[in-house]
Design a protein around this motif. Structure first.
Motif, PDB file in Angstrom:
ATOM      1  N   UNK A 106      42.826  36.461  45.726  1.00  0.00           N
ATOM      2  CA  UNK A 106      41.530  37.121  45.912  1.00  0.00           C
ATOM      3  C   UNK A 106      41.555  38.537  45.340  1.00  0.00           C
ATOM      4  N   UNK A 107      42.655  39.246  45.538  1.00  0.00           N
ATOM      5  CA  UNK A 107      42.787  40.607  45.006  1.00  0.00           C
ATOM      6  C   UNK A 107      42.692  40.611  43.486  1.00  0.00           C
ATOM      7  N   UNK A 108      43.296  39.631  42.839  1.00  0.00           N
ATOM      8  CA  UNK A 108      43.185  39.529  41.383  1.00  0.00           C
ATOM      9  C   UNK A 108      41.741  39.279  40.963  1.00  0.00           C
ATOM     10  N   UNK A 109      41.034  38.441  41.709  1.00  0.00           N
ATOM     11  CA  UNK A 109      39.623  38.197  41.419  1.00  0.00           C
ATOM     12  C   UNK A 109      38.799  39.477  41.583  1.00  0.00           C
ATOM     13  N   UNK A 110      39.123  40.280  42.577  1.00  0.00           N
ATOM     14  CA  UNK A 110      38.419  41.556  42.750  1.00  0.00           C
ATOM     15  C   UNK A 110      38.653  42.455  41.543  1.00  0.00           C
ATOM     16  N   UNK A 111      39.904  42.533  41.096  1.00  0.00           N
ATOM     17  CA  UNK A 111      40.231  43.384  39.947  1.00  0.00           C
ATOM     18  C   UNK A 111      39.535  42.907  38.677  1.00  0.00           C
ATOM     19  N   UNK A 112      39.398  41.592  38.529  1.00  0.00           N
ATOM     20  CA  UNK A 112      38.755  41.028  37.341  1.00  0.00           C
ATOM     21  C   UNK A 112      37.240  41.210  37.383  1.00  0.00           C
ATOM     22  N   UNK A 113      36.631  40.920  38.535  1.00  0.00           N
ATOM     23  CA  UNK A 113      35.167  40.828  38.617  1.00  0.00           C
ATOM     24  C   UNK A 113      34.480  42.075  39.181  1.00  0.00           C
ATOM     25  N   UNK A 114      35.229  42.921  39.889  1.00  0.00           N
ATOM     26  CA  UNK A 114      34.627  44.108  40.510  1.00  0.00           C
ATOM     27  C   UNK A 114      35.487  45.345  40.229  1.00  0.00           C
ATOM     28  N   UNK A 115      35.756  45.630  38.969  1.00  0.00           N
ATOM     29  CA  UNK A 115      36.694  46.717  38.641  1.00  0.00           C
ATOM     30  C   UNK A 115      36.228  48.092  39.104  1.00  0.00           C
ATOM     31  N   UNK A 116      34.927  48.295  39.238  1.00  0.00           N
ATOM     32  CA  UNK A 116      34.424  49.628  39.593  1.00  0.00           C
ATOM     33  C   UNK A 116      34.851  50.073  40.987  1.00  0.00           C
TER      34      UNK A 116
END
Length: 260
Positions: A106-116
């Motif tokens: 999930x953390x990787x998905x956050x970094x990919x999709x919600x970088x701001x």
């Protein structure tokens, strides 16, 4: 287990999402638990060490612990959306993220999709593709029943939510998410621009070679391989051979990374 300063629920994308708030600091460290877990079963032993160094926010995801469910399957994409929506509602514009196991994905998905919203990420025993799991992981997985779920995780869930039907529901949804595991691409990881600390155990259910590959794809990443099995380094509730010294070492690595 340290007492949180604040705990509560927020209505987030159709679920009633539970979180706990510890310590003080400008940029919080958001903890995202593993599959079948609660805040306490993943991080109960780690939080007292982490809060010495700053603010910590721990969450429980869809259908887990004290967070309600929605009439749709679990997914890492949805979990990432839920976590970032919660932070927005709490008026937190930037955070560090530490995810364990499924929480690492999930953390990787956050970094990919919600970088701001991302300052730095720490991925502990997480994979970005199905092939990252050890050989044989899926043998018989489709036939697994709740009787195969570790007793310690069942006990931890029922300690915060005594509803047996909710436990069964979480098990079924977690199982289906792993059966339907959807890969991130190599290019997704190449696109991660934040600093990343990637941690895995030498006898983990995640192949260390997979995490080495991840470290080669994320440009600004550091790699740590520690002795132990899945969850040992953070004191996860069902991990064997956990000592305070082990958790102190892990915390020191995390603190050093966050302060760089």
């Amino acid at each position: 287990m340290e007492t949180y300063q604040k705990a509560g629920h927020e209505q987030v994308n159709g679920i009633n999402m539970y979180y706990e708030d510890y310590g003080e600091g400008e940029i919080p460290l958001v903890l995202i638990h593993g599959g079948g877990s609660t805040i306490q079963s993943s991080f109960g032993k780690l939080i007292p060490f982490l809060i010495k160094y700053g603010k910590v926010i721990a969450v429980e995801l869809q259908a887990h612990g004290r967070t309600s469910d929605r009439d749709q399957p679990e997914s890492f994409t949805q979990d990432a959306k839920d976590v970032t929506t919660l932070l927005s509602q709490l008026k937190i514009a930037k955070a560090n993220f530490l995810g364990f196991s499924n929480g690492g994905t999930t953390t990787l998905h956050i970094a990919v999709h919600y970088p701001d919203v991302v300052n730095k990420i720490i991925v502990v025993s997480g994979n970005y593709q199905r092939e990252g799991l050890i050989e044989g992981f899926y043998n018989g997985f489709g036939d697994a029943t709740i009787d195969h779920m570790p007793a310690g995780l069942k006990t931890a869930f029922l300690a915060v939510n005594p509803d047996q039907k909710a436990l069964q529901n979480m098990f079924e949804k977690d199982k289906q998410r792993m059966l339907d595991f959807t890969d991130l691409s190599d290019d997704d990881l190449r696109g991660i621009k934040c600093k990343a600390l990637l941690m895995v155990a030498d006898r983990d259910v995640i192949r260390p070679e997979h995490v080495v590959k991840m470290s080669g794809l994320i440009a600004d990443s550091q790699l740590v391989i520690l002795p132990g099995v899945h969850g040992t380094m953070i004191g996860e509730s069902i991990a064997p051979d956990v000592t305070d010294k082990t958790i102190e070492i892990t915390t020191h690595l995390i603190e050093t990374f966050l302060n760089q």
